[in-house]
Design an enzyme around this catalytic site. Structure first.
Site, short mmCIF file in Angstrom:
data_model
loop_
_atom_site.label_atom_id
_atom_site.label_comp_id
_atom_site.label_asym_id
_atom_site.label_seq_id
_atom_site.Cartn_x
_atom_site.Cartn_y
_atom_site.Cartn_z
N GLU A 176 26.95 -23.43 -9.29
CA GLU A 176 27.50 -22.87 -10.54
C GLU A 176 26.39 -22.57 -11.54
O GLU A 176 26.44 -21.57 -12.26
CB GLU A 176 28.54 -23.82 -11.12
CG GLU A 176 29.75 -24.06 -10.23
CD GLU A 176 30.42 -22.77 -9.77
OE1 GLU A 176 30.36 -21.76 -10.51
OE2 GLU A 176 30.98 -22.75 -8.66
N HIS A 186 24.81 -19.28 -10.88
CA HIS A 186 25.55 -18.18 -11.49
C HIS A 186 25.14 -18.00 -12.95
O HIS A 186 24.99 -16.88 -13.45
CB HIS A 186 27.05 -18.42 -11.42
CG HIS A 186 27.66 -18.09 -10.09
ND1 HIS A 186 27.49 -16.88 -9.47
CD2 HIS A 186 28.47 -18.83 -9.27
CE1 HIS A 186 28.17 -16.87 -8.33
NE2 HIS A 186 28.76 -18.04 -8.18
#
Length: 284
Positions: A133, A136
């Site tokens: 994550e 990202h």
């Protein structure tokens, strides 16, 4: 960085164009102009507020070092390894194991994990997921995914409005109701296709970069295998209610088959795992 901004601009332009098509269906040239203005305003609103909207959709609760010390400390350690500012950390009270990142840039980022994923994964596996994550965030994928989720939802609502309330041409005549139904069906599909055009490659790159951040590609591979297995049997009501947000998750949270399998927002998990295994063997 430049390519991500190009993709974001292209995404915004394509979705605003869809607003124009639906607006023309509802009210001819005047409707198209109003829809284009609305789409432009939505883009500006989504840029500043889409992360808050998505977190609210999932009833995410912000946590800190006192309320969730292990998760918060893990994210802090990984953010330091990635050279990122500390993001806000959220917990979603859902049994399905899943996670996502949001925010318009690394300085305004947030990562969220479900209670299900924190129960089902061990420390190394969860660390691999949170590193994914944060990848990202580092690539600024979060801006693209949150804006596309917000705008796709708005297009679906506008298309439904066109179907149920019909439209008028420039001379005030009612538009063919079949055309309204087609717009209601095809406009959300077009928005989904735009999302998919940019989402699958992002997941492979986030896997690769996340494995580099954590230093353990096999831990992320094991996490993906577990999440895929358990997520299939545990529905996520918030995701089912807002399917446009599915592409933000580390694994597709939707329970439907058929069309959902045809129009995948994520690469096949087996291929993601194979790439991570190759990376662990030194092949990447």
């Amino acid at each position: 960085m430049t390519f991500n901004w190009f993709k974001t601009t292209l995404l915004m332009a394509a979705i605003v164009a869809l607003f124009g098509v639906i607006g023309a269906m509802i009210g001819g040239k005047s409707g198209m102009l109003l829809a284009l203005l609305f789409g432009g305003a939505m883009n500006v609103f989504a840029y500043w507020n889409s992360d808050k909207m998505v977190l609210r959709m999932y009833n995410a609760q912000e946590v800190d070092a006192q309320s969730a010390p292990e998760l918060y400390g893990m994210v802090a350690e990984l953010a330091g390894r990635a050279g990122l500012p500390m993001p806000r950390v959220y917990v979603i009270h859902e049994d399905q194991p899943n996670a996502f990142a949001t925010g318009r840039d690394p300085e305004h980022a947030a990562v969220a994990a479900t209670t299900g994923i924190m129960r089902m994964l061990d420390y190394r596996e969860l660390r691999g997921v949170m590193a994914h994550e944060l990848a990202h965030v580092r690539h600024r994928d979060t801006l693209i995914s949150t804006i596309s989720a917000t705008m796709a939802g708005a297009i679906s609502a506008l298309a439904n409005f066109a179907m149920f309330f019909g439209g008028r041409d420039e001379e005030g005549r009612a538009v063919n109701p079949i055309a309204g139904i087609l717009v209601a069906l095809l406009a959300p599909l077009a928005a989904s296709l735009i999302q998919m055009a940019i989402s699958r490659a992002r997941e492979f790159e986030a896997d690769r970069c996340g494995a580099e951040i954590s230093g353990e590609p096999l831990a992320l591979a094991a996490a993906l295998r577990k999440i895929e297995y358990y997520a299939q049997g545990l529905p996520m009501p918030a995701a089912e209610a807002h399917p446009e947000t599915a592409q933000m998750m580390i694994i597709n949270p939707l329970s439907g088959g058929g069309m959902d399998s045809l129009f995948r927002t994520h690469p096949h998990t087996e291929e993601r795992i194979a790439r991570l295994n190759e990376m662990a063997r030194g092949g990447v």
